[in-house]
Design a protein around this motif. Structure first.
Motif, mmCIF file in Angstrom:
data_model
loop_
_atom_site.group_PDB
_atom_site.id
_atom_site.type_symbol
_atom_site.label_atom_id
_atom_site.label_comp_id
_atom_site.label_asym_id
_atom_site.label_seq_id
_atom_site.Cartn_x
_atom_site.Cartn_y
_atom_site.Cartn_z
ATOM 1 N N GLY A 1 42.555 46.956 37.804
ATOM 2 C CA GLY A 1 41.395 46.219 37.294
ATOM 3 C C GLY A 1 40.237 46.241 38.269
ATOM 4 O O GLY A 1 39.074 46.429 37.879
ATOM 5 N N ASP A 2 40.549 46.052 39.545
ATOM 6 C CA ASP A 2 39.497 46.121 40.557
ATOM 7 C C ASP A 2 38.934 47.530 40.685
ATOM 8 O O ASP A 2 37.731 47.716 40.877
ATOM 9 N N THR A 3 39.808 48.525 40.558
ATOM 10 C CA THR A 3 39.354 49.916 40.645
ATOM 11 C C THR A 3 38.402 50.258 39.498
ATOM 12 O O THR A 3 37.367 50.900 39.712
ATOM 13 N N ILE A 4 38.738 49.823 38.300
ATOM 14 C CA ILE A 4 37.866 50.073 37.155
ATOM 15 C C ILE A 4 36.527 49.377 37.343
ATOM 16 O O ILE A 4 35.464 49.963 37.093
ATOM 17 N N SER A 5 36.558 48.132 37.808
ATOM 18 C CA SER A 5 35.313 47.375 38.005
ATOM 19 C C SER A 5 34.435 48.007 39.077
ATOM 20 O O SER A 5 33.217 48.122 38.909
ATOM 21 N N ILE A 6 35.037 48.420 40.170
ATOM 22 C CA ILE A 6 34.265 49.035 41.256
ATOM 23 C C ILE A 6 33.709 50.382 40.825
ATOM 24 O O ILE A 6 32.558 50.718 41.138
ATOM 25 N N THR A 7 34.489 51.155 40.074
ATOM 26 C CA THR A 7 34.005 52.446 39.583
ATOM 27 C C THR A 7 32.820 52.271 38.638
ATOM 28 O O THR A 7 31.797 52.961 38.771
ATOM 29 N N LEU A 8 32.932 51.335 37.703
ATOM 30 C CA LEU A 8 31.816 51.073 36.798
ATOM 31 C C LEU A 8 30.598 50.548 37.550
ATOM 32 O O LEU A 8 29.460 50.862 37.202
ATOM 33 N N MET A 9 30.842 49.752 38.602
ATOM 34 C CA MET A 9 29.732 49.240 39.393
ATOM 35 C C MET A 9 28.977 50.389 40.069
ATOM 36 O O MET A 9 27.748 50.452 40.011
ATOM 37 N N PHE A 10 29.705 51.313 40.677
ATOM 38 C CA PHE A 10 29.052 52.436 41.344
ATOM 39 C C PHE A 10 28.322 53.339 40.347
ATOM 40 O O PHE A 10 27.223 53.818 40.634
ATOM 41 N N ILE A 11 28.912 53.570 39.194
ATOM 42 C CA ILE A 11 28.252 54.391 38.178
ATOM 43 C C ILE A 11 26.967 53.725 37.705
ATOM 44 O O ILE A 11 25.911 54.357 37.619
ATOM 45 N N GLY A 12 27.036 52.436 37.405
ATOM 46 C CA GLY A 12 25.863 51.722 36.913
ATOM 47 C C GLY A 12 24.747 51.619 37.939
ATOM 48 O O GLY A 12 23.573 51.833 37.626
ATOM 49 N N VAL A 13 25.105 51.300 39.176
ATOM 50 C CA VAL A 13 24.081 51.168 40.223
ATOM 51 C C VAL A 13 23.460 52.518 40.542
ATOM 52 O O VAL A 13 22.238 52.631 40.710
ATOM 53 N N THR A 14 24.273 53.557 40.610
ATOM 54 C CA THR A 14 23.747 54.891 40.911
ATOM 55 C C THR A 14 22.813 55.380 39.810
ATOM 56 O O THR A 14 21.712 55.860 40.087
ATOM 57 N N LEU B 1 29.337 46.089 30.567
ATOM 58 C CA LEU B 1 30.777 46.246 30.765
ATOM 59 C C LEU B 1 31.225 45.645 32.096
ATOM 60 O O LEU B 1 32.249 44.960 32.161
ATOM 61 N N CYS B 2 30.460 45.898 33.162
ATOM 62 C CA CYS B 2 30.788 45.324 34.463
ATOM 63 C C CYS B 2 30.775 43.806 34.406
ATOM 64 O O CYS B 2 31.678 43.146 34.920
ATOM 65 N N PHE B 3 29.748 43.240 33.782
ATOM 66 C CA PHE B 3 29.645 41.790 33.684
ATOM 67 C C PHE B 3 30.808 41.213 32.889
ATOM 68 O O PHE B 3 31.400 40.203 33.279
ATOM 69 N N SER B 4 31.154 41.851 31.781
ATOM 70 C CA SER B 4 32.226 41.311 30.946
ATOM 71 C C SER B 4 33.587 41.449 31.615
ATOM 72 O O SER B 4 34.449 40.585 31.440
ATOM 73 N N LEU B 5 33.811 42.491 32.395
ATOM 74 C CA LEU B 5 35.083 42.660 33.084
ATOM 75 C C LEU B 5 35.235 41.708 34.261
ATOM 76 O O LEU B 5 36.348 41.468 34.727
ATOM 77 N N VAL B 6 34.139 41.150 34.743
ATOM 78 C CA VAL B 6 34.207 40.253 35.893
ATOM 79 C C VAL B 6 34.147 38.788 35.478
ATOM 80 O O VAL B 6 34.921 37.964 35.969
ATOM 81 N N PHE B 7 33.261 38.420 34.570
ATOM 82 C CA PHE B 7 33.001 37.012 34.310
ATOM 83 C C PHE B 7 33.583 36.457 33.006
ATOM 84 O O PHE B 7 33.900 35.284 32.934
ATOM 85 N N ILE B 8 33.693 37.229 31.967
ATOM 86 C CA ILE B 8 34.139 36.709 30.672
ATOM 87 C C ILE B 8 35.667 36.613 30.672
ATOM 88 O O ILE B 8 36.347 37.609 30.904
ATOM 89 N N PRO B 9 36.218 35.416 30.421
ATOM 90 C CA PRO B 9 37.667 35.212 30.586
ATOM 91 C C PRO B 9 38.550 36.098 29.698
ATOM 92 O O PRO B 9 39.621 36.514 30.133
ATOM 93 N N PHE B 10 38.167 36.396 28.481
ATOM 94 C CA PHE B 10 39.035 37.166 27.588
ATOM 95 C C PHE B 10 39.117 38.641 27.974
ATOM 96 O O PHE B 10 40.099 39.302 27.675
ATOM 97 N N THR B 11 38.093 39.167 28.611
ATOM 98 C CA THR B 11 38.098 40.578 29.001
ATOM 99 C C THR B 11 38.211 40.762 30.505
ATOM 100 O O THR B 11 38.059 41.875 30.992
ATOM 101 N N ARG B 12 38.483 39.703 31.221
ATOM 102 C CA ARG B 12 38.476 39.754 32.682
ATOM 103 C C ARG B 12 39.691 40.512 33.212
ATOM 104 O O ARG B 12 40.838 40.162 32.940
ATOM 105 N N ILE B 13 39.446 41.564 33.976
ATOM 106 C CA ILE B 13 40.526 42.311 34.622
ATOM 107 C C ILE B 13 40.321 42.359 36.140
ATOM 108 O O ILE B 13 41.169 42.862 36.851
ATOM 109 N N THR B 14 39.239 41.805 36.610
ATOM 110 C CA THR B 14 38.939 41.827 38.031
ATOM 111 C C THR B 14 39.555 40.614 38.710
ATOM 112 O O THR B 14 39.504 39.506 38.187
ATOM 113 N N MET B 15 40.119 40.812 39.893
ATOM 114 C CA MET B 15 40.711 39.757 40.709
ATOM 115 C C MET B 15 41.840 39.028 39.970
ATOM 116 O O MET B 15 41.982 37.817 40.083
#
Length: 105
Positions: A47-60, A27-41
Motif C-alpha cells: 500500500g505504501d509502495t503504491i502510494s509513493i509511486t503514484l505520488m512520484f508520478i503525479g508530482v513529476t 487517487l493519491c488523496f483517496s488512498l491516503v485520507f479516505i477511510p474506505f479506500t485507504r491502503i497507506t500506513m
C-alpha cells in the motif's frame, strides 16, 4: 483533407496531461485520507509502495507541465493532492508529538 494546426494539438495534449495529473492526485488523496479506500500506513508494504509511486508520478508530471506551460490552478492543485502522503506524515507526527494521539496501544 484539412490540416489541423499544430497549436491546437499542443493545447489538446496539455489538457489531457493536466487531466491525467489531476486524476493521479485524486487517487493519491483517496488512498491516503479516505477511510474506505485507504491502503497507506495500514501495515502492508504494498500500500505504501503504491502510494509513493503514484505520488512520484503525479508530482513529476505536474512539475514538468508547470515548467513547460506555466502556472495553472489545476496543476498546482494536483501537486498538492499528489503530495498527500508526506502531508499525512507531517500531520501524524505533529499529532503524535503534541499528544493528540497516543503512541502505544
Amino acid at each position: 483533407m484539412e490540416k489541423v494546426p499544430e497549436k491546437s494539438i499542443d493545447i489538446q495534449n496539455k489538457k489531457r496531461l493536466e487531466l491525467i495529473a489531476f486524476i493521479t492526485g485524486i487517487l493519491c488523496f483517496s488512498l491516503v485520507f479516505i477511510p474506505f479506500t485507504r491502503i497507506t500506513m495500514t501495515g502492508h508494504a504494498w500500500g505504501d509502495t503504491i502510494s509513493i509511486t503514484l505520488m512520484f508520478i503525479g508530482v513529476t508530471l505536474s512539475s514538468i507541465l508547470l515548467k513547460k506551460y506555466g502556472r495553472s490552478p489545476l496543476l498546482i492543485f494536483s501537486i498538492i493532492l499528489s503530495l498527500s502522503f508526506p502531508i499525512y506524515l507531517v500531520i501524524l507526527f505533529v499529532a503524535l508529538f503534541t499528544g493528540l494521539i497516543e503512541f502505544g496501544p
